[in-house]
Design a protein around this motif. Structure first.
Motif, PDB file in Angstrom:
ATOM      1  N   ALA A 135     -35.044 -46.231  12.434  1.00  0.00           N
ATOM      2  CA  ALA A 135     -35.779 -45.783  13.611  1.00  0.00           C
ATOM      3  C   ALA A 135     -35.749 -46.907  14.641  1.00  0.00           C
ATOM      4  CB  ALA A 135     -37.221 -45.442  13.247  1.00  0.00           C
ATOM      5  N   VAL A 136     -35.795 -46.530  15.901  1.00  0.00           N
ATOM      6  CA  VAL A 136     -35.761 -47.514  16.975  1.00  0.00           C
ATOM      7  C   VAL A 136     -36.862 -47.229  17.977  1.00  0.00           C
ATOM      8  CG1 VAL A 136     -33.274 -47.885  16.764  1.00  0.00           C
ATOM      9  CG2 VAL A 136     -34.122 -46.197  18.372  1.00  0.00           C
ATOM     10  N   TYR A 137     -37.275 -48.273  18.680  1.00  0.00           N
ATOM     11  CA  TYR A 137     -38.177 -48.084  19.809  1.00  0.00           C
ATOM     12  C   TYR A 137     -37.965 -49.225  20.780  1.00  0.00           C
ATOM     13  CZ  TYR A 137     -41.543 -51.778  18.577  1.00  0.00           C
ATOM     14  OH  TYR A 137     -42.140 -52.986  18.334  1.00  0.00           O
ATOM     15  N   CYS A 138     -38.361 -49.031  22.038  1.00  0.00           N
ATOM     16  CA  CYS A 138     -38.235 -50.035  23.080  1.00  0.00           C
ATOM     17  C   CYS A 138     -39.605 -50.617  23.366  1.00  0.00           C
ATOM     18  CB  CYS A 138     -37.639 -49.431  24.352  1.00  0.00           C
ATOM     19  SG  CYS A 138     -35.984 -48.764  24.120  1.00  0.00           S
ATOM     20  N   SER A 139     -39.703 -51.930  23.352  1.00  0.00           N
ATOM     21  CA  SER A 139     -40.962 -52.594  23.619  1.00  0.00           C
ATOM     22  C   SER A 139     -41.241 -52.600  25.118  1.00  0.00           C
ATOM     23  CB  SER A 139     -40.922 -54.030  23.092  1.00  0.00           C
ATOM     24  OG  SER A 139     -39.967 -54.783  23.824  1.00  0.00           O
ATOM     25  N   GLU A 140     -42.431 -53.067  25.478  1.00  0.00           N
ATOM     26  CA  GLU A 140     -42.793 -53.151  26.889  1.00  0.00           C
ATOM     27  C   GLU A 140     -41.906 -54.147  27.629  1.00  0.00           C
ATOM     28  OE1 GLU A 140     -46.876 -54.154  27.063  1.00  0.00           O
ATOM     29  OE2 GLU A 140     -47.584 -52.218  26.262  1.00  0.00           O
ATOM     30  N   GLU A 141     -41.325 -55.100  26.900  1.00  0.00           N
ATOM     31  CA  GLU A 141     -40.415 -56.087  27.500  1.00  0.00           C
ATOM     32  C   GLU A 141     -38.983 -55.564  27.573  1.00  0.00           C
ATOM     33  OE1 GLU A 141     -42.389 -56.718  24.926  1.00  0.00           O
ATOM     34  OE2 GLU A 141     -43.990 -57.830  25.942  1.00  0.00           O
ATOM     35  N   GLU A 142     -38.809 -54.241  27.319  1.00  0.00           N
ATOM     36  CA  GLU A 142     -37.489 -53.605  27.353  1.00  0.00           C
ATOM     37  C   GLU A 142     -36.552 -54.219  26.330  1.00  0.00           C
ATOM     38  OE1 GLU A 142     -36.018 -53.757  31.296  1.00  0.00           O
ATOM     39  OE2 GLU A 142     -37.375 -52.237  32.075  1.00  0.00           O
ATOM     40  N   GLU A 143     -37.061 -54.441  25.131  1.00  0.00           N
ATOM     41  CA  GLU A 143     -36.242 -54.917  24.029  1.00  0.00           C
ATOM     42  C   GLU A 143     -36.159 -53.832  22.966  1.00  0.00           C
ATOM     43  OE1 GLU A 143     -38.000 -58.503  22.636  1.00  0.00           O
ATOM     44  OE2 GLU A 143     -37.086 -59.751  24.209  1.00  0.00           O
ATOM     45  N   ILE A 144     -35.018 -53.763  22.311  1.00  0.00           N
ATOM     46  CA  ILE A 144     -34.788 -52.750  21.279  1.00  0.00           C
ATOM     47  C   ILE A 144     -35.216 -53.301  19.927  1.00  0.00           C
ATOM     48  CG2 ILE A 144     -33.077 -51.284  20.158  1.00  0.00           C
ATOM     49  CD1 ILE A 144     -31.357 -51.537  22.662  1.00  0.00           C
ATOM     50  N   TRP A 145     -36.092 -52.566  19.226  1.00  0.00           N
ATOM     51  CA  TRP A 145     -36.540 -52.955  17.893  1.00  0.00           C
ATOM     52  C   TRP A 145     -36.095 -51.888  16.895  1.00  0.00           C
ATOM     53  CZ3 TRP A 145     -39.504 -57.259  16.256  1.00  0.00           C
ATOM     54  CH2 TRP A 145     -39.798 -58.156  17.273  1.00  0.00           C
ATOM     55  N   ILE A 146     -35.791 -52.347  15.694  1.00  0.00           N
ATOM     56  CA  ILE A 146     -35.232 -51.460  14.663  1.00  0.00           C
ATOM     57  C   ILE A 146     -36.024 -51.621  13.376  1.00  0.00           C
ATOM     58  CG2 ILE A 146     -33.147 -50.887  13.347  1.00  0.00           C
ATOM     59  CD1 ILE A 146     -31.566 -52.273  15.610  1.00  0.00           C
ATOM     60  N   GLN A 147     -36.109 -50.527  12.614  1.00  0.00           N
ATOM     61  CA  GLN A 147     -36.758 -50.581  11.300  1.00  0.00           C
ATOM     62  C   GLN A 147     -36.013 -49.660  10.349  1.00  0.00           C
ATOM     63  OE1 GLN A 147     -40.736 -49.068  11.155  1.00  0.00           O
ATOM     64  NE2 GLN A 147     -41.092 -49.693   9.047  1.00  0.00           N
ATOM     65  N   LYS A 148     -35.841 -50.153   9.139  1.00  0.00           N
ATOM     66  CA  LYS A 148     -35.244 -49.332   8.098  1.00  0.00           C
ATOM     67  C   LYS A 148     -36.259 -48.295   7.638  1.00  0.00           C
ATOM     68  CE  LYS A 148     -33.370 -49.635   3.397  1.00  0.00           C
ATOM     69  NZ  LYS A 148     -33.053 -50.548   2.273  1.00  0.00           N
ATOM     70  N   ILE A 149     -35.792 -47.084   7.415  1.00  0.00           N
ATOM     71  CA  ILE A 149     -36.666 -46.005   6.944  1.00  0.00           C
ATOM     72  C   ILE A 149     -36.337 -45.708   5.488  1.00  0.00           C
ATOM     73  CG2 ILE A 149     -37.273 -43.576   7.189  1.00  0.00           C
ATOM     74  CD1 ILE A 149     -36.866 -43.807  10.114  1.00  0.00           C
ATOM     75  N   SER A 150     -37.360 -45.758   4.663  1.00  0.00           N
ATOM     76  CA  SER A 150     -37.185 -45.435   3.249  1.00  0.00           C
ATOM     77  C   SER A 150     -36.906 -43.951   3.114  1.00  0.00           C
ATOM     78  CB  SER A 150     -38.444 -45.810   2.464  1.00  0.00           C
ATOM     79  OG  SER A 150     -38.345 -45.361   1.132  1.00  0.00           O
ATOM     80  N   LEU A 151     -36.144 -43.576   2.095  1.00  0.00           N
ATOM     81  CA  LEU A 151     -35.849 -42.158   1.870  1.00  0.00           C
ATOM     82  C   LEU A 151     -37.099 -41.384   1.494  1.00  0.00           C
ATOM     83  CD1 LEU A 151     -32.476 -42.414  -0.092  1.00  0.00           C
ATOM     84  CD2 LEU A 151     -32.825 -41.871   2.319  1.00  0.00           C
TER      85      LEU A 151
END
Length: 254
Positions: free
Chosen positions: A229-245
């Motif tokens: 999953a991804v999201y954009c922070s308020e500083e316009e940076e891309i953050w990523i997280q692994k999603i468990s099944l």
């Protein structure tokens, strides 16, 4: 004449001859080759007597000038008419021309060296100070057709920042990295965990612009497959997280 012999200070036989010309105040346009030859021969003989290692290039000129001096000692023969094929340039003129060309090259090299030192003493504007300026002017060459405008904006900002801080070299590769191969690499990375991390951490092993784009596309594919999953922070940076099944981390920001 007393010599302080040190061949290391000269760049070759022409450099030594030019030194002797200036020392004896000879005119390069009306070179007295007899004087130069005498001084050069004496210098090389003194070096040999001192047991110094004299390179072959010095000895070649030494032999040539010895031959010139020997011919000057021979009785003059009657001048005979010579055809054009048998004409030989005056040794003094030939040597003068060689020394003039060498002195010109040496002067130009010194000038270039000074220009290089001057350029090295100048300070360029730090790349970090350009980031905000470039960020305010989107690069029209970077176009990503994504549904999320925020994600596109964040990726364009990242590309502009990396273009300054980490310029990529153009490379010709037989086989370029595919999106599928990059997905497999990301899944094996230690950074790819349930804890959110910035997209830039995936770029530490990239070397070309192609690899950066493929990395971004691979993340989008992992999102599509439900593995990230991804999201954009308020500083316009891309953050990523692994999603468990089974279940995603409840601390993940929507």
């Amino acid at each position: 004449m007393e010599f302080n012999v040190s061949l290391d200070q000269f760049e070759g036989p022409l450099d030594l001859m030019l030194h002797l010309v200036h020392t004896n105040k000879l005119d390069l346009f009306e070179l007295k080759l007899d004087v130069l030859a005498t001084q050069y021969i004496a210098y090389i003989r003194h070096a040999l007597n001192k047991g110094l290692d004299v390179s072959s290039e010095y000895l070649v000129e030494f032999t040539s000038l010895m031959e010139y001096k020997s011919r000057k000692l021979l009785p003059k023969k009657q001048e005979i008419e010579m055809d054009e094929d048998s004409y030989q340039e005056d040794p003094a003129q030939a040597m003068a021309r060689r020394l003039q060309e060498y002195e010109k090259c040496k002067q130009e090299a010194a000038m270039l060296s000074k220009l290089h030192e001057l350029r090295q003493s100048q300070f360029d504007r730090a790349p970090a100070s350009l980031i905000d300026e470039w960020s305010a002017h989107p690069d029209p060459s970077v176009k990503l057709h994504l549904k999320s405008a925020d994600l596109q904006k964040a990726f364009e900002r990242l590309m502009r920042r990396y273009a300054i801080l980490k310029p990529y070299e153009t490379q010709v590769e037989v086989k370029e990295l595919s999106v599928e191969e990059r997905m497999e690499q990301i899944l094996k990375m230690d950074v790819f965990t349930n804890t959110p991390f910035p997209f830039e951490q995936l770029l530490e092993d990239t070397k070309t612009l192609h690899e950066v784009v493929v990395t971004f596309l691979a993340i989008l594919e992992l999102v599509h497959d439900g593995l990230a999953a991804v999201y954009c922070s308020e500083e316009e940076e891309i953050w990523i997280q692994k999603i468990s099944l089974k279940k995603s981390d409840p601390s993940w920001k929507d």
